[in-house]
Write a protein that holds these residues in place. Structure first.
Motif, PDB file in Angstrom:
ATOM      1  N   PHE A 122     -12.823  17.120 -31.745  1.00 30.09           N
ATOM      2  CA  PHE A 122     -14.497  17.560 -32.603  1.00 30.09           C
ATOM      3  C   PHE A 122     -14.100  16.129 -33.980  1.00 30.09           C
ATOM      4  O   PHE A 122     -14.762  16.091 -34.658  1.00 30.09           O
ATOM      5  CB  PHE A 122     -14.071  18.902 -33.017  1.00 30.09           C
ATOM      6  N   ARG A 150     -20.945  21.104 -40.623  1.00 26.62           N
ATOM      7  CA  ARG A 150     -20.058  20.221 -40.697  1.00 26.62           C
ATOM      8  C   ARG A 150     -19.936  20.439 -42.315  1.00 26.62           C
ATOM      9  O   ARG A 150     -21.145  20.027 -42.642  1.00 26.62           O
ATOM     10  CB  ARG A 150     -19.822  19.909 -39.812  1.00 26.62           C
ATOM     11  N   GLU A 178     -21.670  22.937 -32.173  1.00 19.51           N
ATOM     12  CA  GLU A 178     -21.512  22.238 -33.713  1.00 19.51           C
ATOM     13  C   GLU A 178     -23.050  22.373 -34.179  1.00 19.51           C
ATOM     14  O   GLU A 178     -23.548  21.467 -33.591  1.00 19.51           O
ATOM     15  CB  GLU A 178     -20.391  21.146 -33.586  1.00 19.51           C
TER      16      GLU A 178
END
Length: 152
Positions: free
Chosen positions: A114, A133, A130
């Motif tokens: 990641f 973030r 995802e």
């Protein structure tokens, strides 16, 4: 077995057990009361789940529930400052989102996968993808606001 997207639209969610990683189908209306069909333990504990290479796929990739992952390390001071905030929100916001922690020292391959370059880093996943973030420590109110669009 019906696919999880049709189950989710019918009000059923596929969730991985935080204890044994077995997949369970739970009615969305009964999410907080669910128990694992395999180990019989509660599907939600009100505390972050420790992610490993062994349980990551079930808990993050195969679950219909959004998961917020705290990428951290034991030696990291800001990570230690973030831990009680993260734990408090787990007790407040579960079962609308799963909280999980991944030790980047113990699970270097996953952290690399990641592209984790700084810690703490928080990432929100939906069905393994995802979707958000954020790096760095966030105060409780800011973290709650950041997570709001991702809650069930």
């Amino acid at each position: 077995m019906a696919d999880s997207s049709s189950d989710a639209s019918a009000g059923n969610l596929t969730l991985a057990c935080p204890h044994c990683a077995a997949l369970n189908r739970v009615a969305q209306a009964r999410l907080g009361q669910g128990r694992c069909g395999k180990c019989k333990q509660a599907l939600f504990t009100g505390a972050p789940v420790e992610l490993t290479g062994t349980n990551f796929n079930a808990l993050v990739n195969r679950s219909d529930l959004p998961v917020v992952v705290d990428f951290w390390a034991d030696w990291c001071g800001p990570c230690k400052a973030m831990a009680p905030i993260f734990a408090q929100l787990a007790s407040e916001l579960e079962p609308r989102i799963r909280f999980a922690k991944l030790d980047t020292d113990a699970e270097q391959a996953l952290a690399g996968r990641f592209n984790i370059r700084s810690i703490p880093t928080l990432a929100v996943f939906r069905r393994g993808q995802e979707v958000a973030r954020q790096a760095g420590v966030m105060p409780l109110a800011q973290l709650k606001q950041w997570l709001a669009p991702h809650l069930l």
